[in-house]
Scaffold this active site. Structure first.
Site, PDB file in Angstrom:
ATOM      1  N   TYR A  19      -7.298   0.620  -5.475  1.00 33.80           N
ATOM      2  CA  TYR A  19      -7.448  -0.785  -5.836  1.00 33.80           C
ATOM      3  C   TYR A  19      -7.200  -0.969  -7.337  1.00 33.80           C
ATOM      4  CZ  TYR A  19      -9.202  -1.223  -1.087  1.00 33.80           C
ATOM      5  OH  TYR A  19      -9.310  -1.191   0.275  1.00 33.80           O
ATOM      6  N   GLY A  44     -21.600   7.465   5.913  1.00 33.34           N
ATOM      7  CA  GLY A  44     -20.761   6.333   6.260  1.00 33.34           C
ATOM      8  C   GLY A  44     -20.764   6.079   7.749  1.00 33.34           C
ATOM      9  N   ARG A  45     -19.760   6.615   8.437  1.00 31.88           N
ATOM     10  CA  ARG A  45     -19.656   6.390   9.885  1.00 31.88           C
ATOM     11  C   ARG A  45     -20.905   6.861  10.626  1.00 31.88           C
ATOM     12  NH1 ARG A  45     -13.354   8.431  10.634  1.00 31.88           N
ATOM     13  NH2 ARG A  45     -12.520   7.132   8.959  1.00 31.88           N
ATOM     14  N   GLN A  96     -21.085  -3.723  -4.275  1.00 28.73           N
ATOM     15  CA  GLN A  96     -19.855  -3.095  -4.758  1.00 28.73           C
ATOM     16  C   GLN A  96     -18.844  -4.196  -5.088  1.00 28.73           C
ATOM     17  OE1 GLN A  96     -16.753  -1.037  -2.325  1.00 28.73           O
ATOM     18  NE2 GLN A  96     -17.579   0.818  -3.263  1.00 28.73           N
TER      19      GLN A  96
END
Length: 379
Positions: free
Chosen positions: A176, A321-322, A104
């Site tokens: 971002y 994810g987590r 990424q």
């Protein structure tokens, strides 16, 4: 395997030819664990390697493409050729057990801390600071600087190819730089990069085109290109679903393999727009159409959640994810019919067993509510 989970284990061939062995992806997650100079550390390699046995694809934490783009401590870089050796070690570790390795790539823009960028020169589309205490006011990028950052994304892609990665994901989410250019809240320019929605799309689409050009020149056809985005922004002047629909329409004409939605819960309806009877991800899937797969993410903890997310939204791929930090063997346990043994919380004594680098472990254990933690150290 429980037959109801079989749809999670169907292979899928993406637009540019790559085949994924199942529908489960390791989501990109910040781990703060690279060396201070931006090189890959042994700890992060072990962390990724521990989690690649079951998923079909691993999307790494974001790497900065320009010296001015480093967003936070412990982030690794792809901004110069000297990074290729470490990136190659990471790609090899991820691919060793059969997962695709996707790098990424991003630029932090106004989200960068001044002490992490040259001359403390924080840059963005416009001089709009983040709404948090002590946030610096960024300097608007000049047009030559914008063009150089576009080239930097291309060069980072070349380095990913040379390092042996299977693809790159453009990080156009989470506020971002790519998103800063598209958002009407953070982009107040009056040149060809700002103003109208079409102009605000110029920078993101230039990056997509440059990355595509580099892939065509340096890689095999199977090299993946993905694009991650946040569908809406909290600020009233920020991105709305209407903006996201226009973005999706523009990206559909590009040579992308997938879209990746950044969301905290796959069930969440849109905040804006007329259709609030279904989830944002379902609306995005419908807009993207059958030829452009969407990765769904957000509060997917159990295989039942994953099946529900897949069936209720129509997303082709599911990102964990987590959950993949708490349970590195999530996919393998589901595949062998042992889903009841999937861990759903952490113990304070789990760091070594789960191969979690200390900076990430500190972030987990010192951020209230971020992870479910069993308070007994012997749990």
């Amino acid at each position: 395997m429980n037959s109801s989970y079989q749809p999670l284990f169907q292979p899928i061939r993406l637009r540019r030819g790559a085949e994924l062995k199942n529908r489960i992806i390791m989501a990109p997650m910040t781990h703060f664990s690279s060396h201070p100079d931006g090189t890959v550390s042994d700890d992060e390699i072990r962390y990724y390697e521990r989690r690649t046995g079951g998923v079909s694809m691993v999307i790494t934490a974001c790497v900065f493409v320009s010296p001015s783009g480093k967003g936070f401590p412990g982030e690794f870089g792809a901004e110069r050729d000297e990074r290729i050796e470490g990136l190659s070690r990471l790609a090899s570790a991820i691919k060793r057990q059969g997962a695709k390795a996707v790098l990424q790539i991003f630029h932090g823009g106004r989200a960068c801390a001044p002490d992490l960028v040259p001359n403390r020169d924080v840059v963005s589309a416009s001089d709009v600071a983040e709404e948090k205490e002590g946030a610096p006011t960024p300097r608007p990028l000049t047009e030559p600087e914008i063009v150089q950052i576009v080239r930097d994304f291309g060069e980072a892609t070349r380095r990913a190819i040379e390092a042996g990665f299977d693809g790159v994901e453009l990080h156009g989410a989470n506020g971002y730089l790519i998103q800063q250019f598209y958002s009407p809240y953070t982009n107040k320019r009056n040149d060809r990069f700002g103003g109208s929605r079409e102009n605000r799309l110029t920078f993101p689409l230039m990056i997509v085109d440059e990355v595509t050009r580099v892939v065509k020149e340096h890689a095999k056809n199977e090299f993946l290109i993905g694009y991650r985005f946040s569908p809406e922004e909290a600020h009233e002047q920020g991105l709305k679903m209407e903006d996201t629909n226009v973005l999706i329409d523009a990206l559909k004409s590009k040579a992308l393999d997938y879209l990746h939605v950044s969301a905290t819960d796959y069930r969440t309806p849109p905040k804006s727009g007329s259709d609030q009877s279904t989830s944002r991800i379902a609306l995005i899937v419908k807009r993207a159409g059958n030829d452009l797969p969407v990765i769904g993410v957000g509060s997917i903890k159990t295989p039942d959640d994953a099946i529900d997310a897949q069936s209720s939204t129509g997303c082709a791929l599911i990102a964990l994810g987590r959950e993949i930090i708490i349970e590195p063997d999530w996919v393998q346990k589901v595949e062998r019919g042992d889903e009841h043994a999937i861990a759903t919380e952490l113990s304070l004594s789990d760091q070594e067993r789960l191969v979690v680098p200390t900076p990430l472990w500190n972030a987990i254990t010192h951020t209230p509510g971020w992870f479910p933690i069993a308070m007994s150290s012997n749990a």
